[in-house]
Write an enzyme that holds these catalytic residues in place. Structure first.
Site, short mmCIF file in Angstrom:
data_model
loop_
_atom_site.label_atom_id
_atom_site.label_comp_id
_atom_site.label_asym_id
_atom_site.label_seq_id
_atom_site.Cartn_x
_atom_site.Cartn_y
_atom_site.Cartn_z
N GLY A 32 -23.43 25.26 15.00
CA GLY A 32 -22.97 24.07 14.30
C GLY A 32 -21.71 23.51 14.93
O GLY A 32 -20.76 23.14 14.25
N ARG A 35 -19.32 19.04 15.51
CA ARG A 35 -18.22 18.27 14.91
C ARG A 35 -17.52 19.11 13.85
O ARG A 35 -17.91 20.24 13.56
CB ARG A 35 -18.76 16.99 14.26
CG ARG A 35 -19.78 17.24 13.17
CD ARG A 35 -20.46 15.96 12.73
NE ARG A 35 -21.44 16.23 11.68
CZ ARG A 35 -22.29 15.33 11.22
NH1 ARG A 35 -22.31 14.11 11.74
NH2 ARG A 35 -23.14 15.63 10.26
N TYR A 174 -26.53 26.16 -1.64
CA TYR A 174 -25.36 26.42 -0.80
C TYR A 174 -24.64 27.69 -1.23
O TYR A 174 -24.33 28.56 -0.42
CB TYR A 174 -24.43 25.22 -0.89
CG TYR A 174 -23.17 25.30 -0.06
CD1 TYR A 174 -23.21 25.22 1.33
CD2 TYR A 174 -21.92 25.43 -0.67
CE1 TYR A 174 -22.06 25.27 2.10
CE2 TYR A 174 -20.76 25.48 0.08
CZ TYR A 174 -20.83 25.40 1.46
OH TYR A 174 -19.68 25.45 2.22
#
Length: 314
Positions: A32, A35, A174
């Site tokens: 990931g 950014r 999440y």
């Protein structure tokens, strides 16, 4: 025992200057990495001298991160990779070894949060939310672990979240993934310690701090229409997010150098002064920085009948 100071910006203990050159010749994999926090982690690793392998769904999205790492003076390769796909992971890991050599550091940062209640998601989208936050980290840990054990060297840093330790609406997938990631980190470290690798291979779970990223943008319009009060609460809460991504990045760099081994297997909040926490030592951190459950009347978390049976025998 001193209470750790809270930092929203990089502080001397974890500064690039304090860690410069400590990972020269090593290879760090960051998932990931295109950014936000992932980019900050990649740059922090590069500043320690580590060559970096950048993983994201689209390699082109990582072009800026790659260029900035190379400007620091290290080698950087970008790979298009769905971290939740084991077969793709095996292929990418083999290519990283060809391009950069042995991997010494793995930072599992890839993740995401839809900020939607379960009843407003499809099952496929909900389950993907769990997988991207925990399955990817498990896959990549399983890929590097045999080599780490064979060389008796390595660190795995899992970017978890405060969401894995508290109850939050609109974050079921999440939070489930992040809680699993925290517990996985502790369990894997216990296995490594059992086999005598504790001083050589460390696993950490980190809350990156209250960082404003693309993942913390406002609640979707259709959700906001059904839950207007949550929009107000989220807006007020979001204003408190002031930690810069570099705090997490530099904390990862600090841990990757082996300076925070007493935190192995534990969950750490990057905003806390890591120097103060590490100074407490392994014994001072006993039963701290870990997930736990407390019961009424102080009953132990041992299954209930275990303690009852022991009392009966006594």
């Amino acid at each position: 025992m001193s209470q750790p100071a809270i930092h929203a910006d990089v502080y001397p203990t974890i500064s690039p200057e304090a860690l410069a050159g400590l990972n020269n010749g090593k290879v760090a994999v960051v998932t990931g990495a295109a950014r936000g926090i992932g980019k900050a982690i990649a740059l922090a690793m590069a500043k320690t001298g580590a060559n970096v392998a950048l993983l994201d769904l689209d390699a082109e999205r990582q072009a800026e991160t790659k260029a900035e790492c190379e400007k620091i003076g290290v080698k950087a390769f970008a790979y298009a990779c769905d971290v939740t796909n084991y077969d793709v992971g095996k292929q990418v890991y083999a290519q990283i070894q060809k391009d950069l050599g042995d991997v010494h550091i793995l930072v599992n940062n890839a993740g995401g949060n839809s900020r939607r209640p379960m009843h407003m998601e499809t099952w496929e989208h909900f389950w993907h939310g769990v997988e991207v936050n925990v399955k990817g980290a498990l896959i990549w840990s399983s890929l590097v672990l045999p080599d780490f054990r064979a060389r008796r060297q390595g660190s795995i840093i899992n970017i978890a979240s405060r969401a894995g330790t508290v109850t939050m609406p609109f974050a079921a997938a999440y939070s489930t993934g992040k809680a699993g990631l925290i517990r996985f980190s502790a369990c894997l470290q216990s296995e490594l310690d059992l086999d005598g690798f504790g001083d050589d291979i460390q696993v950490y779970a980190l809350h990156p701090g209250a960082v404003r990223t693309q993942m913390t943008i406002p609640i979707h319009d259709d959700v906001a229409e059904n839950y207007p009060d949550m929009v107000k609460k989220w807006g007020s809460f979001h204003k408190l997010f002031r930690c810069v991504p570099e705090v997490c990045g530099q904390t990862c760099a600090f841990l990757s150098t082996g300076r925070g081994k007493v935190l192995r297997g534990k969950y750490f909040d990057c905003e806390q002064d890591i120097g103060t926490v590490v100074a407490a030592g392994r014994e001072g951190l006993k039963e701290l920085y870990d997930l736990k459950v407390d019961f009424l009347g102080g009953l132990p978390n041992d299954g209930g009948t275990v303690s009852s049976s022991a009392l009966e025998k006594a």
